[in-house]
Design an enzyme around this catalytic site. Structure first.
Site, PDB file in Angstrom:
ATOM      1  N   SER A 109       0.848  -1.188   0.000  1.00  0.00           N
ATOM      2  CA  SER A 109       0.000   0.000   0.000  1.00  0.00           C
ATOM      3  C   SER A 109       0.887   1.242   0.000  1.00  0.00           C
ATOM      4  CB  SER A 109      -0.906   0.003   1.235  1.00  0.00           C
ATOM      5  OG  SER A 109      -0.127   0.152   2.413  1.00  0.00           O
ATOM      6  N   LYS A 110       0.246   2.408   0.025  1.00  0.00           N
ATOM      7  CA  LYS A 110       0.983   3.667  -0.070  1.00  0.00           C
ATOM      8  C   LYS A 110       1.958   3.865   1.083  1.00  0.00           C
ATOM      9  CE  LYS A 110      -2.396   6.265  -2.783  1.00  0.00           C
ATOM     10  NZ  LYS A 110      -3.332   7.411  -2.792  1.00  0.00           N
ATOM     11  N   ARG A 111       1.677   3.242   2.209  1.00  0.00           N
ATOM     12  CA  ARG A 111       2.595   3.451   3.342  1.00  0.00           C
ATOM     13  C   ARG A 111       3.959   2.797   3.093  1.00  0.00           C
ATOM     14  NH1 ARG A 111      -0.829  -0.476   5.319  1.00  0.00           N
ATOM     15  NH2 ARG A 111       0.136  -2.385   6.097  1.00  0.00           N
ATOM     16  N   HIS A 112       4.026   1.898   2.108  1.00  0.00           N
ATOM     17  CA  HIS A 112       5.301   1.266   1.756  1.00  0.00           C
ATOM     18  C   HIS A 112       6.047   2.060   0.682  1.00  0.00           C
ATOM     19  CE1 HIS A 112       2.805  -2.270   3.152  1.00  0.00           C
ATOM     20  NE2 HIS A 112       3.850  -2.307   3.965  1.00  0.00           N
ATOM     21  N   GLY A 113       5.446   3.155   0.200  1.00  0.00           N
ATOM     22  CA  GLY A 113       6.041   3.938  -0.884  1.00  0.00           C
ATOM     23  C   GLY A 113       5.069   4.011  -2.056  1.00  0.00           C
TER      24      GLY A 113
END
Length: 470
Positions: free
Chosen positions: A239-243
């Site tokens: 997801s976006k929290r991983h980049g």
């Protein structure tokens, strides 16, 4: 063997995710490997969330990655009447029934079942009511088999067995007349002749819902292959929290399409220890018996390494073409100064070894393509000093007579000045580098001068001397 026909069927509710591109890639490779057809289908029946902008982003992302399609893009929103017709056909065959339970009633029963620890599936109270033309709002439910098992021979996961007793009577037509996902997917896959459904394994639980629908509509059941999920570094769903997760975000960050495609093909598939694959390699070697069934972890550092390798090995002209938009973002005017010895393409071989992305490479390339060069004031303050000015001035005067303007002819001039002024190469090369490029890092100093040419080298030396004098 029947012609292989596969499809990539995204819902246009946002950007094209790297996981979606990986699914499209595996479909595309399988079709190309077997001389089949790759079909693009847009599943846009969710009127509230589907947008034309998302469709455009999906199409642009696939094109950027080099994945072409043989048919489509088909849009489900243009086939609604077909789905309704097939739903009515199921009703007429006794394979579907009208349900007048309201959403509020269904939610109340769901909570009651949850409190008692019972199954949350629809309790079937409208199953045998025999409603034919309800006056009140009604949804059409598929009469799912309740006995026996549904067996799926998955090309990646092997045999998967589902107990039919736990299957819900799916709504196939909502009370507003809109078809649901499972019905429209089954009809499209059948009528488009899809032989292999290759998708993420978050769809595994849809297989036992869809197989009975294929059979009830008397359609051949395609073969299934469920790809492993892509996880972030913490082993949760990417997801976006991983980049960045958007394909076009990687384009904007300066990744080459070939590098991203190469990286994604290795997320869940392998061929020995080989890391770098040409497209032809991928097509020739792709097979499901080399696709792993366990989830793959996305590693941004590995992708960046691979991107750097593609920059190093890429054809200079191609790298220059990809580099141009990033140069223009930094202010380069293609109608302005272009180096007389080959322009951007001439600079690429000298800068590619250290560049990890095209954004980084564009930043390093700008001093060779724009005039006047932007000067790093901190670097100028540190290295362009009155103490070094006499040596720079001496060098500027002597290189005016150097012909040809190459390392072999420039080196004796520079070495003579080092001897005369009792300087070490490092003490003179860095001020010279700042004078010529405006910054403290560059290729070798002789390469810099060859790239700039005599006139521009002299012009920048004289400007640096004026800077010191002011």
């Amino acid at each position: 063997m029947t012609e292989v026909r596969v499809r990539f069927a995204p819902s246009p509710t946002g950007h094209l995710h790297v996981g979606g591109l990986r699914t499209a890639l595996f479909n595309w490779l399988f079709a190309r490997r077997h001389g089949g057809k790759f079909i693009l289908r847009i599943e846009d029946t969710d009127r509230d969330r589907s947008t034309d902008a998302a469709i455009e982003a999906i199409v642009n992302g696939l094109r950027w990655a080099g994945l072409d399609w043989d048919e489509g893009p088909h849009r489900q929103s243009e086939r609604l009447e077909l789905y309704r017709e097939k739903a009515r056909e199921l009703f007429e065959r006794g394979r579907a029934y009208w349900c007048v339970c309201t959403p509020e009633e269904l939610e109340t029963r769901r909570k009651e079942a949850q409190a008692k620890g019972e199954s949350l599936k629809y309790d079937g109270r409208c199953r045998e009511r025999g409603l034919t033309a309800p006056a009140e709002p009604a949804a059409l439910r598929f009469r799912s088999p309740q006995e026996g098992q549904t067996v799926v021979e998955d090309l990646i996961k092997g045999t998967i067995t589902f107990d039919n007793a736990v299957l819900d009577d799916l709504i196939i037509l909502r009370s507003n007349g809109y078809p649901t996902y499972n019905l429209s997917v089954v009809i499209d896959d059948a009528l488009m002749g899809i032989t292999h459904v290759i998708r993420g394994d978050d769809h595994v639980n849809n297989a036992p819902r869809q197989v009975p629908l294929f059979e009830a509509l008397e359609y051949p059941v395609p073969k299934f292959a469920h790809l492993p999920m892509i996880l972030g570094s913490d082993k949760s769903r990417l997801s976006k929290r991983h980049g960045a997760t958007s394909v076009l975000a990687y384009q904007e960050m300066g990744y080459l399409p070939q590098a991203l495609v190469n990286y994604l093909v290795r997320l869940g598939w392998s061929h020995g220890d080989q890391e770098i694959f040409s497209i032809r390699d991928m097509i020739d070697k792709f097979a499901f018996d080399h696709v792993q069934s366990s989830a793959a972890v996305f590693n941004p550092e590995k992708l960046q390494w691979l991107n750097a390798e593609y920059i190093k090995q890429g054809e200079s002209r191609r790298i220059a073409e990809l580099l141009l938009p990033f140069l223009e973002q930094q202010g380069y005017d293609r109608d302005g100064l272009v180096h007389p010895r080959g322009g951007i393409e001439a600079v690429v071989p000298h800068l590619r070894e250290r560049a990890k992305t095209l954004v980084e490479m564009a930043d390093w390339t700008m001093p060779y393509l724009t005039e006047p060069v932007a000067m790093d004031e901190a670097a100028a303050g540190k290295f362009l000093t009155p103490a070094i000015a006499p040596s720079l001035n001496k060098f500027a005067e002597r290189v005016k007579t150097v012909e040809p303007f190459t390392k072999e002819t420039l080196d004796p001039v520079l070495q003579t000045i080092l001897e005369e002024d009792h300087l070490k190469m490092g003490k003179f090369a860095q001020p010279l580098r700042v004078a010529l490029t405006g910054r403290t890092f560059s290729p070798g100093i002789y390469e810099v001068m060859e790239l700039l040419g005599k006139d521009l080298t002299i012009k920048r030396l004289e400007r640096a001397l004026n800077h010191i004098g002011s």
